[in-house]
Design an enzyme around this catalytic site. Structure first.
Site, short mmCIF file in Angstrom:
data_model
loop_
_atom_site.label_atom_id
_atom_site.label_comp_id
_atom_site.label_asym_id
_atom_site.label_seq_id
_atom_site.Cartn_x
_atom_site.Cartn_y
_atom_site.Cartn_z
CE1 TYR A 8 21.96 1.18 -44.20
CE2 TYR A 8 21.78 -0.39 -45.85
CZ TYR A 8 21.84 -0.89 -44.42
OH TYR A 8 22.43 -0.86 -43.63
CE LYS A 28 25.31 0.83 -43.39
NZ LYS A 28 26.12 1.27 -42.08
#
Length: 251
Positions: A157, A161
């Site tokens: 994740y 990002k």
């Protein structure tokens, strides 16, 4: 200058979570909303948008399918007449130790959180260029794109990002000639359905999130309303290639 009435905004991942909240927020201010989500039908919360200003329509599509997504965005442009804004908000998270991340965990996270952002922005920006109307694109980064959020175990994740923030800057540079602005928002800890499921019955985890920022609380999604309306409106006409942190003082 803060007017968004009549603008058509494409929002991915709009069936739930922050995507749905962005749809609700902009609909309240009179924007037309085109939501794209993988679910076969819209949620009850999306159907409630019909009572707000503007026109609102739901489209079922897989954001990781490049050609299928392009076809859906072509349909949206035909249905609404134009596309003026885009928020690629579809996202997933795998909370799993780094050494236990499988290839599937890595591939699926990057496919939804990064590749699909590229696809969505590219297809919507192509429509904006064709229209010669300019537009505003708001990518969703994270405080995880600025620093480690240990002891959370969200390496894939975090990588996705960081990618979104880098993508935002480069896309903004290339699209400025068409009067298309590209910015990102890095939210802190927001009380979405996903987070609620993580902390329910686990007060130690709730406290971890609360103590991670100087305001010592978890935010309400509505606390992103101001920055979303600002970036989608002409009030931000000279703002591009920037990341806006709304994190309660995490960073």
């Amino acid at each position: 200058m803060f007017e968004v009435r009549g603008k058509t905004v494409v929002i991915t991942g709009g069936a739930r979570g922050l995507g749905l909240h962005f749809a609700q927020c902009l609909a309240q201010f009179g924007a037309n909303i085109a939501v794209i989500d993988l679910a076969s039908k819209p949620s009850e919360a999306f159907l409630e948008l019909q009572g707000k200003g503007g026109n609102h329509k739901y489209y079922q599509a897989d954001v990781t399918d490049y050609d299928g997504l392009k076809s859906t965005i072509d349909t949206i442009a035909n249905d609404f007449g134009s596309i003026n804004g885009c928020i690629p908000a579809a996202g997933i998270i795998r909370d799993k130790p780094f050494l236990e991340h499988s290839k599937s965990d890595i591939d699926s996270t990057l496919a939804v959180n990064l590749n699909a952002v590229f696809y969505t922005v590219q297809h919507c920006a192509a429509k904006m260029k064709e229209q010669k109307s300019g537009g505003s694109i708001i990518c969703i980064a994270s405080t995880a794109s600025h620093q480690s959020l240990w002891p959370q175990t969200i390496t894939a994740y975090t990588a996705s990002k960081f990618g979104v923030r880098g993508f935002t800057k480069q896309a903004a540079a290339e699209l400025a000639q068409y009067n298309i602005r590209v910015n990102s928002i890095s939210p802190g800890c927001m009380m979405t359905d996903m987070l609620q499921s993580v902390i329910t019955g686990d007060e130690s985890r709730r406290k971890l999130f609360e103590d991670n920022c100087v305001m010592h609380r978890i935010a309400k999604p509505s606390e992103l309303n101001g920055i979303v309306v600002y970036l989608m409106s002409d009030a931000s006409s000279y703002a591009t290639a920037a990341d806006y942190r709304v994190d309660g003082g995490v960073l």
